[in-house]
Design a protein around this motif. Structure first.
Motif, PDB file in Angstrom:
ATOM      1  N   TYR A 168       0.822  -1.208   0.000  1.00  0.00           N
ATOM      2  CA  TYR A 168       0.000   0.000   0.000  1.00  0.00           C
ATOM      3  C   TYR A 168       0.858   1.261   0.000  1.00  0.00           C
ATOM      4  CZ  TYR A 168      -4.308  -2.515   1.403  1.00  0.00           C
ATOM      5  OH  TYR A 168      -5.408  -3.333   1.448  1.00  0.00           O
ATOM      6  N   ASP A 169       0.320   2.332  -0.573  1.00  0.00           N
ATOM      7  CA  ASP A 169       0.812   3.666  -0.275  1.00  0.00           C
ATOM      8  C   ASP A 169      -0.351   4.435   0.349  1.00  0.00           C
ATOM      9  OD1 ASP A 169      -0.880   4.538  -2.348  1.00  0.00           O
ATOM     10  OD2 ASP A 169       0.744   4.605  -3.814  1.00  0.00           O
ATOM     11  N   PHE A 170      -0.150   5.697   0.677  1.00  0.00           N
ATOM     12  CA  PHE A 170      -1.193   6.443   1.378  1.00  0.00           C
ATOM     13  C   PHE A 170      -2.489   6.485   0.568  1.00  0.00           C
ATOM     14  CE2 PHE A 170      -3.089  10.728   2.424  1.00  0.00           C
ATOM     15  CZ  PHE A 170      -3.657  10.322   3.622  1.00  0.00           C
ATOM     16  N   ASN A 171      -2.378   6.715  -0.746  1.00  0.00           N
ATOM     17  CA  ASN A 171      -3.575   6.835  -1.582  1.00  0.00           C
ATOM     18  C   ASN A 171      -4.349   5.522  -1.683  1.00  0.00           C
ATOM     19  OD1 ASN A 171      -3.056   9.525  -2.076  1.00  0.00           O
ATOM     20  ND2 ASN A 171      -2.049   9.159  -4.028  1.00  0.00           N
ATOM     21  N   THR A 172      -3.639   4.413  -1.931  1.00  0.00           N
ATOM     22  CA  THR A 172      -4.334   3.130  -2.066  1.00  0.00           C
ATOM     23  C   THR A 172      -4.897   2.670  -0.724  1.00  0.00           C
ATOM     24  OG1 THR A 172      -2.217   1.937  -1.834  1.00  0.00           O
ATOM     25  CG2 THR A 172      -2.981   2.402  -4.066  1.00  0.00           C
ATOM     26  N   ALA A 173      -4.185   3.013   0.372  1.00  0.00           N
ATOM     27  CA  ALA A 173      -4.700   2.654   1.698  1.00  0.00           C
ATOM     28  C   ALA A 173      -5.990   3.416   1.992  1.00  0.00           C
ATOM     29  CB  ALA A 173      -3.647   2.953   2.764  1.00  0.00           C
ATOM     30  N   ALA A 174      -5.996   4.712   1.698  1.00  0.00           N
ATOM     31  CA  ALA A 174      -7.198   5.515   1.941  1.00  0.00           C
ATOM     32  C   ALA A 174      -8.357   5.025   1.076  1.00  0.00           C
ATOM     33  CB  ALA A 174      -6.908   6.982   1.653  1.00  0.00           C
ATOM     34  N   ALA A 175      -8.067   4.634  -0.167  1.00  0.00           N
ATOM     35  CA  ALA A 175      -9.125   4.133  -1.056  1.00  0.00           C
ATOM     36  C   ALA A 175      -9.735   2.852  -0.498  1.00  0.00           C
ATOM     37  CB  ALA A 175      -8.562   3.893  -2.457  1.00  0.00           C
ATOM     38  N   ASP A 176      -8.922   2.008   0.121  1.00  0.00           N
ATOM     39  CA  ASP A 176      -9.452   0.773   0.715  1.00  0.00           C
ATOM     40  C   ASP A 176     -10.403   1.084   1.864  1.00  0.00           C
ATOM     41  OD1 ASP A 176      -9.541  -1.925   0.328  1.00  0.00           O
ATOM     42  OD2 ASP A 176      -7.437  -2.272   0.746  1.00  0.00           O
ATOM     43  N   ILE A 177     -10.098   2.113   2.637  1.00  0.00           N
ATOM     44  CA  ILE A 177     -10.998   2.497   3.727  1.00  0.00           C
ATOM     45  C   ILE A 177     -12.316   3.025   3.172  1.00  0.00           C
ATOM     46  CG2 ILE A 177     -11.260   3.965   5.757  1.00  0.00           C
ATOM     47  CD1 ILE A 177      -9.087   1.702   5.906  1.00  0.00           C
ATOM     48  N   ILE A 178     -12.236   3.809   2.103  1.00  0.00           N
ATOM     49  CA  ILE A 178     -13.457   4.321   1.461  1.00  0.00           C
ATOM     50  C   ILE A 178     -14.306   3.171   0.938  1.00  0.00           C
ATOM     51  CG2 ILE A 178     -14.340   5.741  -0.434  1.00  0.00           C
ATOM     52  CD1 ILE A 178     -11.796   7.472  -0.101  1.00  0.00           C
ATOM     53  N   ASP A 179     -13.658   2.106   0.430  1.00  0.00           N
ATOM     54  CA  ASP A 179     -14.400   0.913   0.009  1.00  0.00           C
ATOM     55  C   ASP A 179     -15.315   0.417   1.124  1.00  0.00           C
ATOM     56  OD1 ASP A 179     -13.230   0.833  -2.484  1.00  0.00           O
ATOM     57  OD2 ASP A 179     -11.737  -0.681  -1.955  1.00  0.00           O
ATOM     58  N   ASN A 180     -14.760   0.343   2.339  1.00  0.00           N
ATOM     59  CA  ASN A 180     -15.544  -0.148   3.477  1.00  0.00           C
ATOM     60  C   ASN A 180     -16.736   0.764   3.754  1.00  0.00           C
ATOM     61  OD1 ASN A 180     -13.848  -2.329   3.908  1.00  0.00           O
ATOM     62  ND2 ASN A 180     -12.526  -1.214   5.322  1.00  0.00           N
ATOM     63  N   SER A 181     -16.516   2.076   3.628  1.00  0.00           N
ATOM     64  CA  SER A 181     -17.604   3.021   3.870  1.00  0.00           C
ATOM     65  C   SER A 181     -18.717   2.843   2.846  1.00  0.00           C
ATOM     66  CB  SER A 181     -17.067   4.459   3.819  1.00  0.00           C
ATOM     67  OG  SER A 181     -16.147   4.688   4.870  1.00  0.00           O
TER      68      SER A 181
END
Length: 550
Positions: free
Chosen positions: A27-40
């Motif tokens: 992960y980098d910061f952008n892909t990690a944040a996108a994964d969290i948005i997936d959960n939302s």
């Protein structure tokens, strides 16, 4: 729970080593944040608010708040498990039950969830602290009390229900440590991270952010108080969709014999020179942006590049972007990874896609080159240096006895004799600064150059050379020399010397021989330069403009 048939063969992983090892899953910061948005989004959120903060002492926090379904205590416990149970909604953007944990720990050493399912219930809270796991060497979470700050953050970012994720001890938010923690340099670095995150989200979730798209739920996402606008990777307002309708649906057979469908569309964007500044900012045309944009359940999991179908480093194909869609049923077929940021095509599918897309790949190349060639042909090059040198050098040339502009003939005294009459371009009243060498766009023979008789007035014609702007030699080699004085002068001298030698050694019988010679040289140069890219006409035009101003 299944019974253990042989306890002696149980071999549990070391908690400390594994939980830290899972930080490095790519992960980098952008892909990690996108994964969290997936959960939302999976939780039915219509709003996601992200806040990135840098404290004065250098501590960094990232908050993700959504207004989704939220969780009770048991659901939260399961969600925090590494390898959480499968979601009931198989279309969910979440896939492996690892994203929340591995994405979070890739950026921070402690991540906390505060959540509630309705306004009537109380907040519940759990955290993973990697340093706590390390010190105890046990898979033990932290159950800390909900603080007043937690409640305030929840109300601000979630509302009366939903989920708040807090990243603290963010040791990997930035790529380096700063001498002055929390100082101006570190603040600029955090600001840059936030801006890039907005751009990333605008692309990855463009279909969810686009309220006019009826296929996907509307989700509003803000980063540090600024709403993210969707970015259309295909610039559909100006681009042309070129794939026939019958080729837009692809049947993929799985190992179990079932067949599922993927969808594909191919877009050729306008050349950047056809767009204004604002349109260019939105189109973002570049070599890196060409290729596949793979959507899984409407969310981009891969952007740019040709995934082995074509080479991806040639700017002449930068106008082609392929929109490729599939759903969860084809996850195994495309080998989706835990980050949902990698896809692999089966070799058979790769060959199929290559056959389907090759005509449009070539068409994109043609359109790019056509525009570049038109721009190149319109450039005015500065040959003053070479013209001055030729004018003041006692070079061996034919003596011009007379010219006739009406018949385009010249009578010369040359190595073949006196009064030799040649059919040759005769030009009067030309620019005094380009009497001997000039690039032109009206040579129809396909030759790189042609000799001519030229004069700044009606008389006093001299031997000159006209250089063809439409030939690949000009487009791919000559232009690159435009801002390199000695190189450009050298090419000018060479072509003028060829033209002068032809006029000085020609007669009516030999004229076809020299024309054949120019034809053969020009054809061979075109073949040799077939795979050479056209010069960057935008940069060259800028350099030529600077020269004009100087």
């Amino acid at each position: 729970m299944r019974g253990i048939s042989n306890p002696d063969l149980m071999n549990l992983p070391d908690p400390s080593r594994l939980i830290f090892g899972l930080r490095d899953t790519g992960y980098d910061f952008n892909t990690a944040a996108a994964d969290i948005i997936d959960n939302s989004i999976a939780a039915g959120s219509t709003e996601v608010n992200i806040q990135v903060e840098l404290e004065r002492d250098g501590r960094k926090f990232v908050y993700f708040g959504d207004n989704g379904s939220g969780m009770d205590e048991a659901q939260l416990f399961n969600a925090m498990r590494y390898g959480a149970p499968k979601r009931s909604n198989i279309k969910s953007l979440g896939k492996f039950g690892l994203g929340l944990k591995t994405a979070s720990s890739s950026i921070c050493l402690k991540f906390t969830i505060v959540t509630k399912a309705s306004s009537e219930t109380s907040l519940t809270k759990l955290a993973w602290d990697l340093e706590h796991v390390q010190s105890n060497n046990a898979w033990e979470m932290l159950k800390e009390p909900v603080t007043q700050d937690d409640e305030q953050r929840f109300n601000d970012l979630c509302g009366d229900h939903g989920t708040l994720l807090i990243w603290s001890k963010c040791d990997r938010l930035l790529s380096k440590d700063y001498e002055q923690a929390g100082g101006a340099q570190e603040r600029r670095a955090v600001t840059s991270r936030v801006e890039k995150l907005r751009d990333h989200i605008s692309m990855i979730f463009h279909r969810y952010l686009d309220a006019s798209n009826p296929e996907y739920a509307d989700v509003a996402i803000s980063v540090n108080g600024q709403w993210v606008k969707p970015w259309d990777p295909f610039f559909t307002e100006r681009s042309e969709q070129v794939l026939p309708e019958h080729a837009q649906r692809i049947s993929v057979q799985l190992e179990d014999g079932t067949t599922h469908e993927a969808r594909m569309r191919a877009w050729i964007l306008p050349h950047s020179k056809e767009l204004n500044e604002e349109e260019n900012e939105r189109a973002r045309i570049s070599s890196r942006a060409q290729g596949f944009y793979i959507h899984r359940e409407g969310r981009i999991i891969h952007h740019g590049g040709w995934l082995g179908v074509f080479r991806s480093d040639d700017p002449h194909y930068s106008l082609l972007r392929v929109e490729f869609d599939f759903d969860h049923n084809l996850d195994e077929a495309f080998k989706i990874d835990v980050k949902k940021s990698r896809i692999l095509f089966d070799p058979a599918l790769e060959e199929f896609l290559k056959a389907q897309l090759t005509p449009f790949w070539k068409e994109a190349d043609k359109r790019y080159r056509r525009k570049d060639k038109a721009i190149a042909a319109g450039l005015t090059m500065n040959h003053q240096s070479a013209n001055r040198t030729i004018a003041t050098t006692n070079a061996q040339t034919a003596a011009v006895a007379s010219v006739d502009t009406s018949t385009q003939t010249a009578t010369v005294n040359n190595n073949r004799g006196q009064g030799i009459k040649l059919h040759i371009p005769v030009e009067s009243n030309v620019n005094p600064k380009s009497v001997y060498v000039e690039t032109v766009d009206d040579i129809t023979s396909g030759h790189v150059w042609e000799p001519a008789m030229r004069s700044p007035g009606q008389a006093g014609h001299s031997v000159g050379v006209r250089v063809n702007k439409h030939h690949d030699f000009f487009q791919k080699i000559y232009l690159r020399a435009a801002s390199q004085g000695y190189t450009l002068d050298g090419i000018d001298y060479l072509l003028w010397a060829f033209a002068a030698a032809e006029i000085n050694n020609s007669n009516p019988e030999l004229t076809p021989v020299f024309e054949d010679l120019r034809d053969e040289i020009s054809m061979n140069l075109k073949k040799l330069l077939r795979d050479t890219p056209i010069a960057d006409v935008g940069a060259i035009a800028g350099a030529l403009d600077s020269e004009e101003q100087d």
